[in-house]
Design a protein around this motif. Structure first.
Motif, PDB file in Angstrom:
ATOM      1  N   PRO A 184     -15.012  27.374   6.973  1.00 54.64           N
ATOM      2  CA  PRO A 184     -14.201  28.079   7.980  1.00 54.64           C
ATOM      3  C   PRO A 184     -13.852  27.205   9.185  1.00 54.64           C
ATOM      4  O   PRO A 184     -12.757  27.333   9.746  1.00 54.64           O
ATOM      5  CB  PRO A 184     -15.091  29.257   8.367  1.00 54.64           C
ATOM      6  N   GLU A 230      -7.379  22.238  16.593  1.00 50.41           N
ATOM      7  CA  GLU A 230      -7.895  23.598  16.567  1.00 50.41           C
ATOM      8  C   GLU A 230      -7.175  24.419  17.636  1.00 50.41           C
ATOM      9  O   GLU A 230      -6.616  23.867  18.592  1.00 50.41           O
ATOM     10  CB  GLU A 230      -9.403  23.583  16.792  1.00 50.41           C
ATOM     11  N   THR A 286       2.057  26.293   5.907  1.00 46.01           N
ATOM     12  CA  THR A 286       0.834  27.087   6.005  1.00 46.01           C
ATOM     13  C   THR A 286       0.101  27.000   4.672  1.00 46.01           C
ATOM     14  O   THR A 286       0.724  26.875   3.611  1.00 46.01           O
ATOM     15  CB  THR A 286       1.113  28.568   6.333  1.00 46.01           C
ATOM     16  N   SER A 343     -10.515  25.377   9.530  1.00 45.02           N
ATOM     17  CA  SER A 343      -9.291  26.094   9.907  1.00 45.02           C
ATOM     18  C   SER A 343      -8.714  25.478  11.185  1.00 45.02           C
ATOM     19  O   SER A 343      -9.402  25.384  12.209  1.00 45.02           O
ATOM     20  CB  SER A 343      -9.579  27.573  10.121  1.00 45.02           C
ATOM     21  N   LYS A 378     -10.756  31.017   4.346  1.00 41.31           N
ATOM     22  CA  LYS A 378     -11.307  32.367   4.407  1.00 41.31           C
ATOM     23  C   LYS A 378     -12.727  32.386   3.847  1.00 41.31           C
ATOM     24  O   LYS A 378     -12.969  31.881   2.761  1.00 41.31           O
ATOM     25  CB  LYS A 378     -10.415  33.320   3.624  1.00 41.31           C
ATOM     26  N   SER A 399      -3.549  28.686   2.827  1.00 38.65           N
ATOM     27  CA  SER A 399      -4.720  29.535   2.894  1.00 38.65           C
ATOM     28  C   SER A 399      -5.580  29.299   1.660  1.00 38.65           C
ATOM     29  O   SER A 399      -5.076  29.352   0.532  1.00 38.65           O
ATOM     30  CB  SER A 399      -4.303  31.018   2.977  1.00 38.65           C
ATOM     31  N   GLU A 442      -0.692  24.643   9.014  1.00 39.16           N
ATOM     32  CA  GLU A 442      -1.733  25.554   9.501  1.00 39.16           C
ATOM     33  C   GLU A 442      -2.633  25.924   8.332  1.00 39.16           C
ATOM     34  O   GLU A 442      -2.230  26.655   7.425  1.00 39.16           O
ATOM     35  CB  GLU A 442      -1.113  26.801  10.130  1.00 39.16           C
ATOM     36  N   SER A 467      -5.876  27.785   6.828  1.00 41.72           N
ATOM     37  CA  SER A 467      -6.791  28.892   7.054  1.00 41.72           C
ATOM     38  C   SER A 467      -7.799  28.925   5.914  1.00 41.72           C
ATOM     39  O   SER A 467      -7.415  29.006   4.749  1.00 41.72           O
ATOM     40  CB  SER A 467      -6.009  30.212   7.123  1.00 41.72           C
TER      41      SER A 467
END
Lengths: 113, 113
Positions: A82, A39, A10, A85, A112, A12, A108, A110
């Motif tokens: 965004p 997606e 993951t 993502s 923000k 972010s 994954e 992400s």
């Protein structure tokens, strides 16, 4: 047989930052390395690929680098948005085996706002 | 996207049922693939057909039986499945014979009760 390890699982980042995903492979015969983006709720789609006769390939905000000696390749996304993502999968393949792709575990990402 | 289609999109079946998944590609490709995608796992290749001949069976249990009647259609026949077979089953197609981009269908979400 071939094994592909992908890290991180993951990731972010803030919008506008860069994201880097790394993969290592075990079989030195591998010579084709695609990256797929999936997606949520959608099918995987190819975003970029690289073959072993080049060390880097770029397509707008996306780039892939390949180090054959170390047997690793990386996906670089700059100026993330965004809509970047998604889950990203790396894969490896090689000649004369019917198009078989060995996938990494996925990352994954992400982004923000 | 209509290049590779899959039906049904969702399927719930009991362990004693027999069902079939269908994949159709409209891209003029001559290689087709079945993948299994489970949560927290990489895409797992199940079968590869090239020029309508099965060229790969990746140690898949016999309760999964593929069929490729022509280069545009691919089926996955299911019987006496187990709950651990619940997953997203993805079909893909490409040109045969080399390191070609694989195009994925939307998948069939299978739940085995």
């Amino acid at each position: 047989g071939e094994n592909v390890e992908q890290h991180p699982s993951t990731l972010s980042v803030q919008e506008g930052d860069s994201a880097v995903i790394k993969c290592t492979y075990s079989d030195s015969a591998s010579n084709y390395f695609p990256w797929y983006k999936q997606e949520l709720g959608k099918r995987p789609q190819l975003i970029i690929d690289i073959r072993s006769n080049v060390g880097e390939k770029k397509d707008q905000r996306i780039a892939v680098t390949l180090n054959k000696t170390a047997k690793h390749f990386s996906l670089h996304i700059t100026e993330t948005q965004p809509e970047d993502s998604a889950v990203y999968f790396c894969a490896a393949s090689w000649d004369n085996q019917g198009g078989k792709l060995i996938f990494g575990q996925g990352t994954e990402l992400s982004v923000k706002p | 996207e209509t290049g590779v289609t899959q039906t049904p999109r969702h399927l719930v079946m009991g362990m004693t049922n027999k069902k079939s998944l269908k994949c159709e590609q409209h891209l003029g490709h001559n290689a087709m693939y079945w993948y299994k995608q489970s949560a927290k796992k990489p895409l797992e290749l199940m079968f590869v057909y090239s020029l309508e001949e099965r060229v790969e069976n990746n140690s898949v249990p016999s309760r999964f039986s593929p069929e490729c009647p022509n280069s545009s259609h691919l089926f996955l026949h299911l019987h006496t499945l187990q709950p651990e077979d619940s997953a997203l089953y993805l079909c893909a197609s490409s040109q045969a014979g080399g390191l070609e981009t694989q195009y994925f269908g939307p998948g069939t979400r299978l739940l085995v009760l």
